[in-house]
Scaffold this active site. Structure first.
Site, PDB file in Angstrom:
ATOM      1  N   VAL A 137       0.839  -1.195   0.000  1.00  0.00           N
ATOM      2  CA  VAL A 137       0.000   0.000   0.000  1.00  0.00           C
ATOM      3  C   VAL A 137       0.877   1.249   0.000  1.00  0.00           C
ATOM      4  O   VAL A 137       0.681   2.165  -0.810  1.00  0.00           O
ATOM      5  CB  VAL A 137      -0.966  -0.013   1.207  1.00  0.00           C
ATOM      6  CG1 VAL A 137      -1.726   1.303   1.315  1.00  0.00           C
ATOM      7  CG2 VAL A 137      -1.949  -1.167   1.088  1.00  0.00           C
ATOM      8  N   LYS A 189      15.598  -2.666   3.392  1.00  0.00           N
ATOM      9  CA  LYS A 189      14.538  -2.370   2.431  1.00  0.00           C
ATOM     10  C   LYS A 189      14.735  -0.972   1.823  1.00  0.00           C
ATOM     11  O   LYS A 189      14.656  -0.780   0.614  1.00  0.00           O
ATOM     12  CB  LYS A 189      13.205  -2.416   3.200  1.00  0.00           C
ATOM     13  CG  LYS A 189      11.996  -2.648   2.357  1.00  0.00           C
ATOM     14  CD  LYS A 189      10.811  -2.712   3.306  1.00  0.00           C
ATOM     15  CE  LYS A 189       9.561  -3.204   2.654  1.00  0.00           C
ATOM     16  NZ  LYS A 189       8.411  -3.131   3.535  1.00  0.00           N
ATOM     17  N   THR A 192      -5.355  -0.997   7.493  1.00  0.00           N
ATOM     18  CA  THR A 192      -6.674  -1.512   7.899  1.00  0.00           C
ATOM     19  C   THR A 192      -6.671  -1.737   9.414  1.00  0.00           C
ATOM     20  O   THR A 192      -5.770  -2.388   9.941  1.00  0.00           O
ATOM     21  CB  THR A 192      -6.981  -2.829   7.160  1.00  0.00           C
ATOM     22  OG1 THR A 192      -6.914  -2.552   5.764  1.00  0.00           O
ATOM     23  CG2 THR A 192      -8.347  -3.373   7.524  1.00  0.00           C
ATOM     24  N   CYS A 199      -4.612  -9.898   3.340  1.00  0.00           N
ATOM     25  CA  CYS A 199      -5.738  -9.047   3.757  1.00  0.00           C
ATOM     26  C   CYS A 199      -6.990  -9.819   4.158  1.00  0.00           C
ATOM     27  O   CYS A 199      -7.452  -9.687   5.295  1.00  0.00           O
ATOM     28  CB  CYS A 199      -6.063  -8.072   2.644  1.00  0.00           C
ATOM     29  SG  CYS A 199      -4.632  -7.111   2.134  1.00  0.00           S
ATOM     30  N   LYS A 238      -2.265 -15.788  -5.277  1.00  0.00           N
ATOM     31  CA  LYS A 238      -3.003 -15.582  -6.527  1.00  0.00           C
ATOM     32  C   LYS A 238      -1.977 -15.230  -7.596  1.00  0.00           C
ATOM     33  O   LYS A 238      -0.785 -15.060  -7.286  1.00  0.00           O
ATOM     34  CB  LYS A 238      -4.051 -14.486  -6.380  1.00  0.00           C
ATOM     35  CG  LYS A 238      -3.490 -13.097  -6.137  1.00  0.00           C
ATOM     36  CD  LYS A 238      -4.609 -12.074  -6.184  1.00  0.00           C
ATOM     37  CE  LYS A 238      -4.101 -10.674  -5.990  1.00  0.00           C
ATOM     38  NZ  LYS A 238      -5.136  -9.669  -6.055  1.00  0.00           N
TER      39      LYS A 238
HETATM   40  C1  UGA Z   1      -7.954  -7.735  -1.209  1.00  0.00           C
HETATM   41  C2  UGA Z   1      -9.125  -6.899  -1.730  1.00  0.00           C
HETATM   42  O1  UGA Z   1      -9.623  -7.479  -2.939  1.00  0.00           O
HETATM   43  C3  UGA Z   1      -8.691  -5.466  -2.008  1.00  0.00           C
HETATM   44  O2  UGA Z   1      -9.794  -4.684  -2.404  1.00  0.00           O
HETATM   45  C4  UGA Z   1      -8.087  -4.874  -0.719  1.00  0.00           C
HETATM   46  O3  UGA Z   1      -7.601  -3.564  -0.929  1.00  0.00           O
HETATM   47  C5  UGA Z   1      -6.943  -5.754  -0.249  1.00  0.00           C
HETATM   48  O4  UGA Z   1      -7.424  -7.101  -0.045  1.00  0.00           O
HETATM   49  C6  UGA Z   1      -6.451  -5.175   1.053  1.00  0.00           C
HETATM   50  O5  UGA Z   1      -7.207  -5.151   2.019  1.00  0.00           O
HETATM   51  O6  UGA Z   1      -5.339  -4.626   1.071  1.00  0.00           O
HETATM   52  P1  UGA Z   1      -5.844  -8.907  -2.362  1.00  0.00           P
HETATM   53  O7  UGA Z   1      -5.519  -9.458  -1.016  1.00  0.00           O
HETATM   54  O8  UGA Z   1      -4.769  -8.303  -3.179  1.00  0.00           O
HETATM   55  O9  UGA Z   1      -6.985  -7.777  -2.253  1.00  0.00           O
HETATM   56  O10 UGA Z   1      -6.438 -10.111  -3.200  1.00  0.00           O
HETATM   57  P2  UGA Z   1      -7.844 -10.487  -3.847  1.00  0.00           P
HETATM   58  O11 UGA Z   1      -7.816 -10.196  -5.284  1.00  0.00           O
HETATM   59  O12 UGA Z   1      -8.963  -9.956  -3.055  1.00  0.00           O
HETATM   60  O13 UGA Z   1      -7.808 -12.073  -3.661  1.00  0.00           O
HETATM   61  C7  UGA Z   1      -7.828 -12.646  -2.360  1.00  0.00           C
HETATM   62  C8  UGA Z   1      -7.910 -14.148  -2.446  1.00  0.00           C
HETATM   63  O14 UGA Z   1      -9.186 -14.556  -2.920  1.00  0.00           O
HETATM   64  C9  UGA Z   1      -6.892 -14.793  -3.383  1.00  0.00           C
HETATM   65  O15 UGA Z   1      -6.390 -15.944  -2.782  1.00  0.00           O
HETATM   66  C10 UGA Z   1      -7.706 -15.115  -4.625  1.00  0.00           C
HETATM   67  O16 UGA Z   1      -7.186 -16.174  -5.374  1.00  0.00           O
HETATM   68  C11 UGA Z   1      -9.040 -15.474  -3.995  1.00  0.00           C
HETATM   69  N1  UGA Z   1     -10.191 -15.330  -4.909  1.00  0.00           N
HETATM   70  C12 UGA Z   1     -10.542 -14.105  -5.373  1.00  0.00           C
HETATM   71  C13 UGA Z   1     -10.931 -16.453  -5.251  1.00  0.00           C
HETATM   72  O17 UGA Z   1     -10.637 -17.588  -4.825  1.00  0.00           O
HETATM   73  N2  UGA Z   1     -12.021 -16.293  -6.062  1.00  0.00           N
HETATM   74  C14 UGA Z   1     -12.390 -15.086  -6.560  1.00  0.00           C
HETATM   75  O18 UGA Z   1     -13.399 -15.028  -7.296  1.00  0.00           O
HETATM   76  C15 UGA Z   1     -11.625 -13.967  -6.197  1.00  0.00           C
END
Ligand code: UGA
Length: 480
Positions: free
Chosen positions: A52, A76, A162, A305, A366
């Site tokens: 972030v 870092k 957060t 997150c 992911k």
């Molecule tokens: C998440 C939120 O999506 C962001 O909006 C937020 O800003 C962020 O957390 C945070 O709080 O900083 P992120 O952790 O980067 O973002 O990842 P996501 O894209 O949300 O994916 C989270 C997990 O859910 C991954 O393991 C992904 O593979 C999984 N996922 C996501 C699924 O299994 N299915 C889906 O349809 C979407």
């Protein structure tokens, strides 16, 4: 009497601002607001150089601000001063290096100096889970004390980490209590971040909402102005109180997690009924009240997150004697989903995994990131290793990080090298390279063609034709 009268007027005005404050374009430029802050808000400090903080710092520099990114980790900061990023995020290095060269961005471990030389101080330190699930606010509190000691003029603090609901107000008090010079006041605001790893730059430039919590509308306006480019690009601005802003962030991540756990459980039902989860998700998502995003089944959600914030939210609610049954069920369903991967493997390969050779394709939580925090791969590989499996692995970006925490893992330089001679392959991350692998070649390379496709990357008909014994997440072979 007159001060009471003045206070009441201010409170009524603020109440009206809150009532009218959800707007497409900010209308905050009243004479009273603009007179409150005399600086141009061009000098910005960002404390904490994680995802972030670094995206924010580089992004604000890209928009022309003078940005100092500060962090206590010397190693870092030294790397960043040389333009080297501590993690992988596509194109972030381009922003960082361009703005280092343009001298709009600099990195330091001297937080005192960063605070003293800035008008706006964004706080983006991590708030990880403690072992009981609660959010660890140690870094945030210590940064708040450092800020307080270095307030040497008008400044606005904006927390982006957060946090449990109510934290920003406590931080505001902490700063006020620790200030050396009480001739200055310091407004503390809260501006949650919604960017996703793997698409962070795109999310920084274009977001659907900008949420700013704060007691003082003038301070909120200054923060909103910093992001004016977003506001002219159809982002909805929500100015609200601190607690609501904090709650929007927790609610967003908890809801996203709930959607994933919901679709994962439905995929499990599809596994045994013959319904196709892709068709179900498509039909479900077309209802605009539901929406199609976040309906992809997988091995369970991970990352830095969603797991942390669902736990933190449930912990806070419990403390306040509020029972968040749905969020707790989301967490439980996610734990069960991760465990299901090994259950599915054993259904195809047999209960005894001793001495088997199994490849894991995809280690990051992911695609498009090297982040392995709370990645399902961690739990799954640890269990395989505990059952004396020879685990090979391939990931385009995350192998170094994984090897640091799982020493028994045999990381390979290619998909071919990882899968050759294996008894089974488990696919955990939806990297394009893994999605587009040559299935015929994979079939030839493997000792026994057992495949667990947790992300539904491959056509079940094709896997069947090629002779794979496979399991996916709710996609049956279509019988014509
Ligand atoms: C998440 C939120 O999506 C962001 O909006 C937020 O800003 C962020 O957390 C945070 O709080 O900083 P992120 O952790 O980067 O973002 O990842 P996501 O894209 O949300 O994916 C989270 C997990 O859910 C991954 O393991 C992904 O593979 C999984 N996922 C996501 C699924 O299994 N299915 C889906 O349809 C979407």
């Amino acid at each position: 009497m007159s001060s009471y009268f003045y206070k009441s007027i201010v409170q009524i005005c603020y109440g009206l601002v809150l009532l009218l404050n959800v707007s497409r374009l900010p209308q905050l430029s009243s004479a009273e607001d603009s007179s409150a802050y005399t600086f141009e808000a061009n000098k910005i400090a960002v404390i904490g150089t994680g995802y972030v903080g670094l995206v924010l710092g580089a992004g604000l520099a890209e928009w022309g601000h003078q940005v100092i990114c500060a962090d206590i980790l010397q190693e870092k900061i030294t790397s960043l001063q040389n333009g080297e990023l501590p993690f992988y995020e596509a194109d972030l290095d381009v922003w960082v290096n361009a703005n280092l060269s343009a001298k709009r961005l600099r990195f330091t471990t001297n937080i005192d100096e960063a605070v003293q030389n800035s008008d706006i101080i964004f706080v983006t330190v991590s708030t990880p889970s403690k072992s009981d699930g609660s959010a660890d606010l140690f870094a945030l509190e210590s940064v708040a004390k450092t800020i307080a000691k270095n307030i040497n003029g008008q400044k606005i603090v904006c927390i982006k980490s957060t946090v449990p609901i109510g934290t920003t107000r406590r931080i505001q008090t902490l700063i006020a209590e620790n200030m050396n010079q009480n001739k200055f006041s310091c407004d503390v605001t809260f501006n949650p971040e919604f960017l996703r790893e793997g698409s962070a730059l795109a999310d920084f430039i274009k977001t659907d909402r900008l949420v700013i919590g704060g007691d003082n509308p003038s301070a909120v306006k200054v923060i909103a102005d910093i992001f004016h480019r977003l506001l002219s690009a159809n982002t909805t601005l929500i100015n609200t109180d601190l607690e609501s802003a904090e709650a929007i962030k927790y609610a967003s991540n908890a809801y996203l997690a709930t959607k994933i756990s919901f679709i994962n459980e439905f995929a499990n039902l599809c596994d045994v009924t013959g319904a196709d989860i892709d068709t179900v998700a498509y039909g479900l998502g077309l209802d605009p009240r539901i929406g199609s995003a976040f309906l992809k089944p997988g091995p369970g959600y991970g990352g830095s997150c969603l797991p942390k914030d669902t736990l933190g939210l449930v912990y806070q609610a419990k403390e306040l004697k509020v029972d968040l049954k749905i969020v707790q069920a989301t967490i439980d369903a996610n734990d069960a989903q991760i465990n299901r991967v090994i259950i599915k493997l054993k259904q195809l390969l047999g209960e005894d995994l001793n001495n088997k050779k199994i490849a894991v394709l995809g280690l990051a939580f992911k695609a498009n990131t090297d982040d392995i925090r709370c990645s399902p791969a961690l739990t799954i590989i640890a269990q395989l290793l505990a059952e004396n499996v020879h685990v090979t692995a391939y990931d385009p970006m995350a192998m170094n990080n994984m090897q640091k925490v799982l020493s028994g893992l045999d990381c390979c330089s290619s998909i071919d090298a990882a899968t050759a001679g294996t008894d089974a392959v488990i696919v955990l991350t939806d990297w394009e390279e893994i999605k587009s692998l040559d299935l015929s070649r994979l079939r030839q390379l493997m000792k026994t063609p057992i495949l667990i496709d947790t992300r539904n990357l491959y056509d079940p008909q094709k896997l069947d034709q090629l002779g794979f014994l496979f399991s996916n997440s709710g996609r049956p072979i279509k019988k014509h």
